[in-house]
Write a protein that holds these residues in place. Structure first.
Motif, short mmCIF file in Angstrom:
data_model
loop_
_atom_site.label_atom_id
_atom_site.label_comp_id
_atom_site.label_asym_id
_atom_site.label_seq_id
_atom_site.Cartn_x
_atom_site.Cartn_y
_atom_site.Cartn_z
N LEU A 33 5.44 5.11 10.69
CA LEU A 33 5.93 5.91 9.57
C LEU A 33 6.13 7.36 9.98
O LEU A 33 5.46 7.87 10.89
N LYS A 34 7.02 8.03 9.26
CA LYS A 34 7.22 9.46 9.50
C LYS A 34 6.13 10.28 8.83
O LYS A 34 5.76 11.35 9.32
N GLU A 35 5.64 9.79 7.69
CA GLU A 35 4.56 10.48 7.00
C GLU A 35 3.71 9.47 6.22
O GLU A 35 4.14 8.34 5.96
N MET A 36 2.51 9.88 5.88
CA MET A 36 1.59 8.99 5.16
C MET A 36 2.09 8.74 3.74
O MET A 36 2.46 9.68 3.03
N PRO A 37 2.17 7.48 3.29
CA PRO A 37 2.60 7.21 1.91
C PRO A 37 1.54 7.67 0.91
O PRO A 37 0.38 7.91 1.27
N ASP A 38 1.92 7.81 -0.35
CA ASP A 38 0.97 8.22 -1.39
C ASP A 38 -0.02 7.11 -1.72
O ASP A 38 -1.11 7.37 -2.23
N GLU A 39 0.38 5.87 -1.42
CA GLU A 39 -0.44 4.73 -1.80
C GLU A 39 -0.31 3.63 -0.77
O GLU A 39 0.76 3.40 -0.21
N VAL A 40 -1.42 2.94 -0.51
CA VAL A 40 -1.37 1.71 0.29
C VAL A 40 -1.70 0.56 -0.66
O VAL A 40 -2.52 0.71 -1.57
N SER A 41 -1.06 -0.58 -0.43
CA SER A 41 -1.30 -1.72 -1.33
C SER A 41 -1.16 -3.03 -0.58
O SER A 41 -0.43 -3.12 0.42
N LEU A 42 -1.87 -4.04 -1.07
CA LEU A 42 -1.83 -5.38 -0.49
C LEU A 42 -1.63 -6.39 -1.62
O LEU A 42 -2.31 -6.33 -2.65
N THR A 43 -0.70 -7.32 -1.43
CA THR A 43 -0.42 -8.35 -2.43
C THR A 43 -0.70 -9.72 -1.82
O THR A 43 -0.24 -10.02 -0.72
N PHE A 44 -1.44 -10.55 -2.56
CA PHE A 44 -1.86 -11.85 -2.07
C PHE A 44 -1.16 -12.98 -2.82
O PHE A 44 -0.56 -12.76 -3.87
N ASN A 45 -1.26 -14.19 -2.29
CA ASN A 45 -0.54 -15.32 -2.85
C ASN A 45 -1.23 -15.94 -4.07
O ASN A 45 -0.64 -16.76 -4.77
N GLU A 46 -2.49 -15.58 -4.32
CA GLU A 46 -3.19 -16.16 -5.46
C GLU A 46 -4.08 -15.10 -6.09
O GLU A 46 -4.31 -14.02 -5.53
N ARG A 47 -4.59 -15.42 -7.27
CA ARG A 47 -5.42 -14.47 -7.99
C ARG A 47 -6.72 -14.21 -7.24
O ARG A 47 -7.27 -15.09 -6.58
N LEU A 48 -7.21 -12.98 -7.38
CA LEU A 48 -8.43 -12.54 -6.71
C LEU A 48 -9.52 -12.30 -7.74
O LEU A 48 -9.24 -12.09 -8.93
N ASP A 49 -10.75 -12.31 -7.27
CA ASP A 49 -11.84 -11.90 -8.14
C ASP A 49 -11.69 -10.42 -8.45
O ASP A 49 -11.45 -9.60 -7.55
N GLY A 50 -11.82 -10.06 -9.70
CA GLY A 50 -11.53 -8.69 -10.13
C GLY A 50 -12.65 -7.70 -9.96
O GLY A 50 -12.51 -6.53 -10.33
N GLU A 51 -13.80 -8.13 -9.40
CA GLU A 51 -14.95 -7.23 -9.32
C GLU A 51 -15.34 -6.88 -7.90
O GLU A 51 -15.66 -5.73 -7.61
N VAL A 52 -15.34 -7.84 -7.01
CA VAL A 52 -15.81 -7.59 -5.64
C VAL A 52 -14.62 -7.53 -4.70
O VAL A 52 -14.09 -8.55 -4.28
N PHE A 53 -14.16 -6.31 -4.41
CA PHE A 53 -13.06 -6.12 -3.47
C PHE A 53 -13.15 -4.70 -2.90
O PHE A 53 -13.78 -3.82 -3.49
N ASP A 54 -12.53 -4.49 -1.75
CA ASP A 54 -12.60 -3.19 -1.09
C ASP A 54 -11.34 -2.98 -0.25
O ASP A 54 -10.79 -3.94 0.31
#
Length: 522
Positions: free
Chosen positions: A40-61
């Motif tokens: 990249l030329k510069e750091m984006p404002d946000e990093v994100s990851l999208t998965f193929n199925e639903r995740l547990d909404g409490e334990v993630f990092d």
């Protein structure tokens, strides 16, 4: 004598799991921003990851670290409303190599960790990473052996506990003593079920909650489907110990709730329409319990309580046939719901074991027909042998079920590390994770033996069975004296591809190598 061999046979079957199995990730990373290996030329404002199925909404990092290993922000990652994307706001950063790492738990209770690198204002010359990395708990082989043994025993005892409590009300006991003997054996089955239920929860918790804070552990247990399954299963097991086998209505409700709760801890809750897959899983389990519980009763009581068994067999035979047909139907529908397409079952351990299970069920149908024939002809010697065979097949099927519950039904896409020699030249090709969309590729050819230099390196992707007119040329830029690279190669769709690498020297000598790659659609 034959009855004494059955426990030994079951123990032998359990020993089959002492083969290290790789526990795969159950949630697969579909899209990453920024992409792995991206420059990249510069750091984006946000990093994100999208998965193929639903995740547990409490334990993630989700964390981003600089080249010194320092976390660049103390902000916490957030999850999208559909529970498939986690994102993190990050501040502007100087040039450098950055490492993105994540830790999530899929909705079916399976933990997933992964790490990859990207750069800001710099070229990446480091190793290619695999962004779909399964959780590692100590020694993988030991953990997987332990999990397999516990799950096989747990599922076997779960099915027998439910099956026996249901069949109790339909077996024509000829004496009170026979009924009491049945109750005593059931008590032993039930106590073992409670022990292996607890062991199953402990072993899973070691995997899922390792490294989590006390608050996150509490939230997971009381909020996630997996955690609720643990609590409710223990509660039902406790009250069942005191109340089961005393009232027909209670037994039926208890059996249904035990199986329903168990469906919350598995693949069924991770689909887009979990209510449908949970229903299929529930029907699958209850029919399996009726078949397994009945067939084990017949074998264990055949010698000393033969009159009871022979009176019960016609009723069981009809129920078993109906149960097996329902097992097949629900199994097919369930499989179609949790895999992207049916062909992928040939590419995973989960799928291969599923095919073996289907074959065993077909054999059970044949044995069932032979049992009914022997029953009509009153061939009691053959009947005993067939019942023993039926129990053996049941044990094998439960063995497979216990193993595949912690295997991923979806095949994983991985990076390619490919080395090939042609006419004295060694060509090393590395890629980032091969899946639909952008990926990085690095080709490092050795120097030609004739003293000439490398003039050009290109790569080509050709879909199998569609001809060269569909080929995609991948131009590679010279990175340094020994490697050629691009981070903007594109795979337009999943499927089977031929990857060819072409190296041309200053003497116009040409070296071409080919590699078949399979890219799965998630």
């Amino acid at each position: 004598m034959m009855n004494k061999k059955v426990p030994l046979l079951l123990c032998f079957l359990l020993l089959l799991v002492f083969h290290p199995l790789k526990t795969s990730a159950h949630a697969v990373l579909l899209k990453a921003t920024p992409e792995e290996q991206s420059e990249l030329k510069e750091m984006p404002d946000e990093v994100s990851l999208t998965f193929n199925e639903r995740l547990d909404g409490e334990v993630f990092d989700l964390k981003v670290r600089d080249d010194k290993g320092e976390v660049i922000t103390k902000k916490k990652a957030v999850m999208s409303e559909d529970h498939k994307t986690i994102s993190l706001d990050v501040p502007n950063q100087p040039k450098g190599i950055y490492t993105l790492s994540y830790s999530i738990i899929s909705a079916d209770g399976h933990p997933v960790k992964g790490t990859y690198i990207f750069s800001v204002g710099e070229k990446i010359a480091g190793p290619v990473t695999d962004r779909n990395v399964g959780f590692q708990q100590g020694d993988d082989a030991i953990y997987n052996i332990l999990l397999s043994i516990v799950q096989v025993c747990y599922y076997l005892l779960l099915l027998l506990s439910v099956g026996w409590v249901l069949w109790k009300w339909f077996i024509p006991f000829q004496t009170k003593e026979n009924e009491e003997t049945y109750g005593q054996k059931y008590k032993g089955i039930y106590l073992n079920y409670m022990v292996f239920l607890l062991l199953s929860i402990v072993v899973q918790a070691m995997n899922v909650l390792n490294g989590s804070s006390a608050s996150k552990i509490g939230t997971f247990i009381f909020s996630s489907p997996t955690g609720l399954s643990w609590i409710l299963s223990l509660f039902l097991a406790f009250i069942g110990y005191f109340l089961v086998s005393k009232h027909k209505g209670f037994d039926f409700v208890w059996a249904g709730l035990v199986l329903l709760v168990s469906t919350l801890n598995g693949h069924a809750v991770a689909t887009n329409i979990p209510y449908y897959t949970i229903m299929l899983d529930f029907i699958h389990l209850i029919t399996a319990a009726l078949w397994a519980g009945g067939i084990v009763y017949l074998l264990l009581f055949f010698k000393k309580h033969r009159k009871d068994v022979l009176l019960f067999m016609p009723k069981f035979s009809k129920t078993a046939l109906f149960s097996l047909l329902l097992l097949i139907i629900t199994g097919i529908l369930y499989t179609l719901m949790i895999v992207p397409n049916i062909s992928v079952i040939f590419y995973t351990t989960w799928g291969i074991l599923l095919l073996v299970k289907v074959g065993l069920v077909c054999v059970v149908l044949i044995v069932g027909a032979l049992v009914r024939n022997a029953l009509k002809k009153n061939e009691q010697t053959n009947l005993k042998k067939l019942l023993t065979l039926d129990v053996t097949l049941m044990a094998l099927i439960v063995l497979i079920v216990g193993i595949i519950t912690h295997l991923n039904p979806i095949p994983q896409n991985h990076p390619l590390l490919w080395k090939e020699e042609q006419q004295g030249m060694y060509i090393v090709t590395k890629t980032s994770t091969l899946q639909q969309g952008n990926f990085a590729i690095i080709v490092s050819p050795s120097q030609p033996k004739d003293g000439s230099s490398i003039q050009m390196v290109t790569a080509t992707l050709t879909p199998k069975g569609k001809g060269k007119e569909e080929s995609i040329e991948i131009p590679l830029e010279k990175e340094d004296s020994s490697s050629y690279k691009t981070s903007e190669a594109v795979l337009p769709y999943a499927g089977e591809w031929d990857l060819s690498v072409r190296v041309v020297t200053t003497e116009l000598d040409e070296f071409i190598i080919h590699k078949n790659i399979q890219v799965f659609d998630h």
